[in-house]
Design a protein around this motif. Structure first.
Motif, mmCIF file in Angstrom:
data_model
loop_
_atom_site.group_PDB
_atom_site.id
_atom_site.type_symbol
_atom_site.label_atom_id
_atom_site.label_comp_id
_atom_site.label_asym_id
_atom_site.label_seq_id
_atom_site.Cartn_x
_atom_site.Cartn_y
_atom_site.Cartn_z
ATOM 1 N N ILE A 3 -6.019 -0.917 31.083
ATOM 2 C CA ILE A 3 -6.525 -2.267 31.314
ATOM 3 C C ILE A 3 -6.444 -3.040 30.000
ATOM 4 O O ILE A 3 -6.246 -4.254 29.999
ATOM 5 C CB ILE A 3 -7.959 -2.217 31.873
ATOM 6 C CG1 ILE A 3 -7.941 -1.519 33.241
ATOM 7 C CG2 ILE A 3 -8.558 -3.615 31.998
ATOM 8 C CD1 ILE A 3 -9.311 -1.219 33.812
ATOM 9 N N THR A 51 -6.281 -1.686 39.769
ATOM 10 C CA THR A 51 -6.254 -0.246 39.514
ATOM 11 C C THR A 51 -6.940 0.508 40.650
ATOM 12 O O THR A 51 -8.008 0.121 41.105
ATOM 13 C CB THR A 51 -6.944 0.077 38.178
ATOM 14 O OG1 THR A 51 -6.238 -0.583 37.128
ATOM 15 C CG2 THR A 51 -6.940 1.575 37.909
ATOM 16 N N ASN A 58 -4.046 -3.522 26.595
ATOM 17 C CA ASN A 58 -2.583 -3.583 26.477
ATOM 18 C C ASN A 58 -2.110 -2.526 25.486
ATOM 19 O O ASN A 58 -2.359 -2.653 24.292
ATOM 20 C CB ASN A 58 -2.167 -4.976 26.014
ATOM 21 C CG ASN A 58 -0.651 -5.114 25.924
ATOM 22 O OD1 ASN A 58 0.091 -4.200 26.264
ATOM 23 N ND2 ASN A 58 -0.199 -6.265 25.462
ATOM 24 N N LYS A 74 -5.938 -6.556 35.851
ATOM 25 C CA LYS A 74 -5.648 -5.128 35.732
ATOM 26 C C LYS A 74 -6.768 -4.270 36.319
ATOM 27 O O LYS A 74 -6.508 -3.269 36.994
ATOM 28 C CB LYS A 74 -5.431 -4.760 34.261
ATOM 29 C CG LYS A 74 -4.153 -5.346 33.670
ATOM 30 C CD LYS A 74 -3.987 -4.930 32.216
ATOM 31 C CE LYS A 74 -2.716 -5.490 31.619
ATOM 32 N NZ LYS A 74 -2.560 -5.105 30.192
ATOM 33 N N SER A 88 -6.392 -11.398 32.310
ATOM 34 C CA SER A 88 -5.635 -10.147 32.218
ATOM 35 C C SER A 88 -6.523 -8.947 32.501
ATOM 36 O O SER A 88 -6.142 -8.025 33.237
ATOM 37 C CB SER A 88 -4.991 -10.005 30.836
ATOM 38 O OG SER A 88 -3.927 -10.919 30.682
ATOM 39 N N ALA A 120 -0.774 -12.322 34.711
ATOM 40 C CA ALA A 120 -2.103 -12.190 35.320
ATOM 41 C C ALA A 120 -2.581 -13.535 35.852
ATOM 42 O O ALA A 120 -3.101 -13.644 36.967
ATOM 43 C CB ALA A 120 -3.087 -11.632 34.309
ATOM 44 N N ARG A 122 -1.154 1.399 41.304
ATOM 45 C CA ARG A 122 -1.949 0.191 41.222
ATOM 46 C C ARG A 122 -1.669 -0.714 42.407
ATOM 47 O O ARG A 122 -0.532 -0.976 42.764
ATOM 48 C CB ARG A 122 -1.616 -0.548 39.936
ATOM 49 C CG ARG A 122 -2.089 0.254 38.728
ATOM 50 C CD ARG A 122 -1.909 -0.533 37.479
ATOM 51 N NE ARG A 122 -2.756 0.014 36.437
ATOM 52 C CZ ARG A 122 -2.893 -0.572 35.263
ATOM 53 N NH1 ARG A 122 -2.281 -1.676 35.005
ATOM 54 N NH2 ARG A 122 -3.665 -0.036 34.358
#
Length: 940
Positions: free
Chosen positions: A193, A222, A195, A218, A214, A46, A9
């Protein structure tokens, strides 16, 4: 990630993402000022990362309002600006042709623009033709919109990609989502992505600003490279032998299982065996018989949007060349014939010498004939003279291809028979090759000449032909040579440059008579790191080691703890912002916190040799500082004057942990009662005035909240209720060693005061055993007398010491056992510690060894095992195992290892050929005490 190979990532936020977020989330405060984003907020990382990158901001009052919901119009604007930043254009008819039925040309102009661009690009489709701008967006709709945007911007299909993967889902309430949203939620789940620690997705719930941060963070970081459609083109397609067509691509095909390869002759599909190369850059199609003289078509679907099609024109197989392999024709032992070999190749360079369809003839049929792949030369019934010159002409009648050479008849030794003994090193040891094999290895040959003798002539062996069928595995020398192997000169072919695990075949051909030998060579795969998992550290405090628990497994799912393997250049792991360490038998990544400050984040990334990754983003907390004094380690008792030291105090840092005395720093000691007649304080010295109890206040320097009041007992030593002598184990008195004794006075409240040597007199019941300055010892001149009883020598004695207290005349007796014997090991443990016996801990995990295991190598060279011995006096020594130790190796599977010298210090276990791992129990006996350690033995 829990469900699929973790991808690398990388958080890249540029103008596009800034535009994406800024429109939907308000302006002003920075992350550090968000008063409503606490450390325990699951979205904090985030929010902070996006804020630090200038992507997201809060409200003028310093809040972020992470729990506020987003509306559908917010998300439409957000996605629209993202598309614009990526080069997409707002449709010119956005105002005259509103894309949703609940919008008109009088609606907000920005909303009209963004609604048009997201609708036209399939990102936001609406609900029954409506945008419903004021409605809150649900989590399931947010997932759909986000995945559509990713697909649009990257030109791939995440839904289709995830659908083909074999993975375990985290989300547990997928069935509550509408059918349209489920594949999109799967995408977010697959890439973590969502949780994994919170498997309930709640698809019908609204989406908050914190949740959106968040998801965006994510999704943006990625890396989707492996999802993108492969840029595959056919570089070439041609017949490579009479039954095989080879297709070569411009790039390696990542997933060959997607490819459907077919071969057509005209319109008829041909039966062909499809085989992909190891590097996946080419594929071969082999037909059962022969390729016909025709145009063949290769069609490949599944790799690209359109089929890959190529035409291959195949000619009939024919002889292309003939080669006479030597200038010498080897004379037979009886002198009646001489032989020289030849080779015939087709247009593909394939050896067709023995193919009956391509027979060749000689130009002298009276004195020469073809036998296999050799020409036999005779002279009627007469002998052939050595050194005579003979012209040899070979002809293939159908094509007219010829070869001509004048050869010389030779009596010199020539290779007539070929055998292969095996693979050896220069010392004559047999070798099993693996990817980590280094140094020179040799294929040792057994060559016999025309006289039945071993061939050791360099010129003779150099005329042999060596072929390596798979040079991608290793390199073979082009010619044999004579080399000393062990104690003998041998014909060998050098093996060098081992490149990878795999198999190849060495083909050896004699140029004298065409004799051949094939030898299969295997290179075993050594341990390779595969799955990796990284956990959050117990503490992440500036100025201290930040240790993240690390789990690394090989392809078979077995744990790897060997640092050599973990740090190997190709098969180990790579670590960003840290290094691999082993502590107390466990594996960690020690985060690199150099030049970091409190509040900074350290992203630790681990990548295995198979490109599986794990990462943890660690926030560094402030360095530990002494914060509060919670007590004293033992009651403060003053006889005369006592200096209070950090060692007396129990001090905790801001995290509630006990601090070592060295880290306590400065502190003050003050009288609570300034008029006390019990004690006085000067600096850190407490001086008693009279017997009694009073209090002092102890405070960390500059920290009033850290203070504690502590009771102090003052005594003149005359009010002790009793005395207590500390018991000791066996005392070593040889070499005049002095052993400290300890006696304390006990107060009425149980408090104890250590007596000084001048507070008492000590006498013993054995002449020659003395107590001086509180230490028991025996002078060298008295040792023999002390350890002689009734004319017999003994190694131990009981000695009674009588302590007479000067203050009140009380006496206390204590019996000690003394010895003049040499140290004898009474116990031991295995440890990985190399230098400090005080911190040495017992090994509880298996240790790793390569190829061959002996206890000496493990301790002295590899240094994976040491021992800490404890003698009869309690003294601990860190050292290698003494060579008097007896070592017994017990394998879990006896067939996996070869064990020699078992039961001796030289016990050895050698991994058997073609065994990837053997589990051993190694039992070591030192001084009659046996302990065992587990060992994992893998190839060298």
């Amino acid at each position: 990630m829990a469900n699929q190979p973790t991808k690398y990532r990388k958080f890249v936020v540029g103008a596009a993402s800034a535009a994406l977020v800024a429109s939907a989330v308000a302006p002003v405060a920075f992350a550090a000022e968000f008063t409503d984003v606490k450390d325990n907020n699951s979205h904090k990382a985030a929010i902070d990362a996006l804020s630090d990158a200038g992507v997201i901001s809060g409200y003028p009052d310093g809040t972020f309002q992470p729990n506020k919901t987003l509306t559908r119009s917010d998300v439409a604007k957000l996605m629209g600006k993202w598309l614009i930043a990526q080069g997409y254009k707002v449709p010119t008819d956005y105002k005259t042709n509103p894309r949703f039925t609940d919008l008109t040309s009088k609606s907000n102009d920005e909303l009209l623009q963004m609604a048009a661009i997201v609708k036209d690009n399939g990102v936001f489709n609406g609900n029954d033709g409506k945008l419903l701008p004021a409605d809150n967006i649900t989590r399931e709709n947010m997932a759909v919109v986000l995945v559509r945007a990713l697909n649009t911007l990257n030109d791939f299909d995440l839904v289709a990609y995830v659908k083909e993967q074999d993975w375990k889902k985290d989300v547990t309430d997928l069935n509550k989502a509408k059918a349209e949203a489920r594949p999109a939620i799967d995408v977010l789940d697959f890439f973590d992505i969502t949780n994994p620690a919170a498997p309930v997705f709640n698809p019908k719930n609204t989406t908050t600003r914190g949740q959106f941060a968040s998801f965006l963070y994510k999704a943006a970081e990625t890396n989707y490279d492996e999802v993108k459609a492969e840029d595959i083109k056919v570089a070439s397609a041609k017949a490579t032998d009479s039954k095989t067509i080879t297709v070569t691509f411009n790039n390696a095909v990542k997933d060959t299982s997607k490819a459907n390869v077919e071969l057509l002759r005209g319109t008829f599909k041909q039966n062909a065996t499809v085989k992909w190369a190891d590097d996946k850059k080419s594929v071969t199609l082999e037909v059962p018989g022969q390729l016909q003289t025709a145009d063949y078509t290769v069609n490949i679907t599944g790799l690209t949007e359109k089929p890959l099609t190529n035409t291959v024109k195949v000619e009939a197989q024919k002889v292309d060349s003939i080669e006479i392999l030597d200038d010498l024709a080897v004379l037979s032992a009886d002198g009646k014939k001489a032989t020289v070999s030849f080779i015939v190749k087709d247009q593909y360079g394939v050896d067709v010498t023995t193919n009956s369809n391509f027979k060749v003839t000689t130009g002298d049929t009276d004195n020469q004939k073809i036998v296999g792949n050799t020409v036999e030369i005779t002279n009627g019934t007469s002998e052939i003279k050595a050194d005579s010159k003979v012209p040899v002409v070979l002809i293939h009648q159908a094509t007219g291809v010829t070869a001509t050479k004048v050869v010389t008849v030779s009596k010199a030794s020539a290779v007539m028979e070929i055998g292969v003994k095996g693979i050896y090193d220069e010392k004559g040891n047999t070798v099993t090759l693996n990817e980590d094999t280094t140094g020179k290895q040799y294929l040792v040959l057994n060559l016999v000449d025309q006289y039945g003798k071993k061939v050791t002539d360099a010129k003779a062996v150099e005329k042999m032909i060596v072929t390596n069928t798979n040079s991608s595995v290793l390199t073979l020398a082009a010619k044999p040579e004579i080399k000393k192997i062990g104690n003998a000169n041998e014909a060998v072919v050098e093996i060098s440059d081992i490149k990878k695990a795999g198999a190849t075949k060495a083909i050896l051909i004699s140029s004298a008579n065409g004799a051949t030998a094939n030898f299969d060579i295997a290179v075993a795969e050594t341990t390779r790191t595969d799955a990796v998992a990284l956990s959050n550290p117990e503490n992440a405090i500036l100025g201290e080691d930040v240790l993240l628990p690390l789990s690394v497994q090989d392809k078979e799912g077995k744990q790897i703890t060997d640092l050599k393997v973990l740090k190997a250049a190709v098969k180990g792991i790579s670590v960003t912002n840290g290094e691999v360490v082993v502590k107390d038998g466990k594996t960690f990544v020690k985060a690199d916190t150099v030049n970091k400050k409190a509040g900074d984040y350290v992203t630790v990334l681990v990548i295995s040799s198979t490109n599986k990754t794990a990462s943890v983003n660690v926030k560094l907390e402030a360095a530990a500082v002494p914060t509060i004094i919670t007590g004293v380690k033992s009651p403060l008792v003053v006889k005369g004057t006592k200096t209070v030291t950090a060692s007396d105090l129990i001090v905790k840092d801001q995290y509630g942990r006990d601090l070592a005395a060295a880290k306590v720093g400065d502190f003050t000691v003050e009288q609570v009662n300034t008029n006390s007649d019990i004690l006085s304080v000067s600096g850190k010295d407490i001086t008693g005035k009279k017997n009694g109890s009073d209090k002092v206040k102890i405070q960390l320097a500059g920290k009033p909240d850290s203070a504690i009041e502590v009771s102090v007992q003052v005594t003149d030593g005359k009010e002790f209720k009793s005395y207590e002598v500390k018991e000791l184990g066996l005392l070593d008195v040889k070499a005049e060693k002095a052993n400290p004794l300890a006696i304390s006075g006990v107060l009425a409240d149980g408090g104890k005061v250590a007596l000084n040597a001048n507070d008492y007199k000590a006498t013993t019941n054995i002449s020659g055993v003395k107590v001086v300055d509180g230490k028991l010892s025996v002078a060298a001149k008295d040792l023999e007398a002390v350890f002689t009883v009734d004319g017999k020598k003994v190694s131990e004695r009981d000695v009674k010491v009588t302590f007479t207290i000067n203050n009140d005349g009380s006496t206390v007796e204590q019996t000690y056992k003394i010895s003049n014997a040499a140290p004898v090991v009474k116990d031991f443990i295995f440890t990985s510690e190399q230098s400090n016996v005080e911190v040495a801990k017992e090994i509880t995990m298996p240790v790793d060894a390569k190829g061959t295991f002996t206890i000496a190598t493990a301790m002295q060279n590899d240094k994976v095992i040491q021992v800490v011995t404890t003698d009869q006096f309690g003294a601990k020594v860190l050292k290698a195992t003494p060579d008097t130790a007896k070592v017994t190796i017990v394998p879990a599977n006896a067939s996996e290892v070869n064990i020699t010298n078992n039961g001796t210090y030289a016990a050895q276990a050698q991994l058997a050929d073609n065994v990837s791992k053997a589990e051993l129990t190694v039992k070591v006996n030192i001084g009659g005490i046996t302990k065992e350690v587990k060992v994992n033995l893998t190839p060298q």
